[in-house]
Design an enzyme around this catalytic site. Structure first.
Site, PDB file in Angstrom:
ATOM      1  N   LYS A  53       0.839  -1.205   0.000  1.00 48.33           N
ATOM      2  CA  LYS A  53       0.000   0.000   0.000  1.00 48.33           C
ATOM      3  C   LYS A  53       0.868   1.247   0.000  1.00 48.33           C
ATOM      4  O   LYS A  53       0.599   2.208  -0.724  1.00 48.33           O
ATOM      5  CB  LYS A  53      -0.944  -0.016   1.215  1.00 48.33           C
ATOM      6  CG  LYS A  53      -2.093  -1.021   1.056  1.00 48.33           C
ATOM      7  CD  LYS A  53      -2.860  -1.271   2.349  1.00 48.33           C
ATOM      8  CE  LYS A  53      -3.873  -2.410   2.116  1.00 48.33           C
ATOM      9  NZ  LYS A  53      -4.550  -2.856   3.344  1.00 48.33           N
ATOM     10  N   GLN A  97      -4.995  -1.930   9.380  1.00 47.62           N
ATOM     11  CA  GLN A  97      -4.904  -3.240   8.729  1.00 47.62           C
ATOM     12  C   GLN A  97      -5.505  -4.320   9.639  1.00 47.62           C
ATOM     13  O   GLN A  97      -5.153  -4.410  10.818  1.00 47.62           O
ATOM     14  CB  GLN A  97      -3.435  -3.557   8.408  1.00 47.62           C
ATOM     15  CG  GLN A  97      -3.227  -4.848   7.651  1.00 47.62           C
ATOM     16  CD  GLN A  97      -3.806  -4.835   6.239  1.00 47.62           C
ATOM     17  OE1 GLN A  97      -3.828  -3.814   5.564  1.00 47.62           O
ATOM     18  NE2 GLN A  97      -4.275  -5.977   5.797  1.00 47.62           N
ATOM     19  N   ASP A 120     -11.546   2.434   4.078  1.00 49.92           N
ATOM     20  CA  ASP A 120     -11.901   1.014   3.991  1.00 49.92           C
ATOM     21  C   ASP A 120     -13.410   0.823   3.856  1.00 49.92           C
ATOM     22  O   ASP A 120     -13.873  -0.251   3.473  1.00 49.92           O
ATOM     23  CB  ASP A 120     -11.453   0.292   5.269  1.00 49.92           C
ATOM     24  CG  ASP A 120     -10.164  -0.494   5.081  1.00 49.92           C
ATOM     25  OD1 ASP A 120      -9.924  -0.971   3.960  1.00 49.92           O
ATOM     26  OD2 ASP A 120      -9.426  -0.634   6.064  1.00 49.92           O
TER      27      ASP A 120
END
Ligand code: GUN
Length: 283
Positions: A53, A97, A120
């Protein structure tokens, strides 16, 4: 033989559009869009995702802020970091994460992220808006899947779509997105009976279970479109999907490979969500 849905190539195309937009954003607002990625602990797969990322941000003109916290980080410490990131002007997107270590309360962590920075799309506000048919920030993997279906001209309206997996990250949101485009949805999971029969009837199969090649190729209806979200490390160290690709490609009209299918698109949609969040915050 099936057409291979090339997520890598589509990602390249989308990322060059994103780069142009980030550069324009930076010219307009005097700073690049910013994405904060938080990794707690040392799960090796998560560490690789987080690194990728960061690299992807660098390639597309997005500033990345990386936080690697110790396995023993407390709930209070993690919430304090999120509060700080919520308040920082140059951070447009925040991603924690998953999975996080078991002693931490994931729900409380996701609730703490400012929904406007929730790239997200996991915050209940964003999830709820999607459920109500007014999507705001949409989870990255499902968004990437829809982009691939659109790019390859897959007809969705009126089709029978079978989603295998009921996670908040993939299964539930992809089912909602397909339903919004007028597919008829069946969501299957570990307790589903006669899984094979359900898959045999599907025009569109989305596999998000996390079990190497659990879906046998001869379960795929001739002409079906197969989207494989699986990322399973096989005994030989190779990355394998949830679908038995070698046999499935003989039946499917289109299929995503693993690797090179859904994976790259997920990160691309994260970059795009960051840009969307950045523009929405500053306009
Ligand atoms: N773990 C696996 N997939 C994801 C994802 O899309 N976002 C986050 N934050 N964690 C994940």
């Amino acid at each position: 033989m099936a057409t291979i849905i090339d997520g890598k190539e589509l990602s390249r195309k989308k990322r060059s559009e994103i780069t142009a937009q980030s550069e324009e954003f930076a010219r307009t607002y005097g700073r690049p869009p910013g994405l904060a990625v938080v990794l707690v602990g040392s799960d090796p797969a998560s560490a690789i995702y987080v690194r990728n990322k960061g690299i992807a941000c660098g390639q597309t003109g997005i500033r990345s802020f990386e936080y690697r916290l110790d396995e023993k980080t407390t709930q209070q410490e993690l919430l304090a970091l999120i509060d700080e990131l919520n308040g920082r002007d140059e951070v447009d997107g925040i991603l924690v994460q998953l999975p996080i270590p078991k002693h931490l309360n994931e729900k409380e962590v996701l609730l703490r992220i400012d929904p406007a920075k929730d790239v997200d799309g996991f915050h209940p506000f964003n999830m709820g808006m999607l459920l109500m048919g007014s999507p705001t920030l949409v989870p990255c993997t499902p968004r990437g899947i829809m982009e691939m279906l659109h790019e390859y001209g897959v007809e969705i309206r009126g089709k029978d779509a079978v989603v295998i997996g009921r996670s908040n990250i993939v299964g539930k949101p992809i089912a909602l997105l397909l339903m919004m485009e007028h597919a008829t949805i069946t969501i299957c999971h570990s307790r589903t009976r006669d899984l094979k029969d359900k898959i045999k009837r599907a025009d569109i199969v989305v596999a998000a279970i996390g079990k190497e090649e659990m879906i046998r190729g001869d379960w795929i209806k001739d002409g079906a479109v197969v989207i494989d979200v699986g990322m399973n490390r096989s005994e030989t160290g190779k990355l394998k999907g949830d679908v038995e690709f070698s046999e499935a490609e003989k039946h499917a009209s289109m299929i995503t490979p693993v690797p090179g299918g859904v994976g790259p698109m997920t990160i691309t949609m994260l970059l795009d969500n960051t840009l969307i969040a950045a523009k929405a915050r500053l306009s």
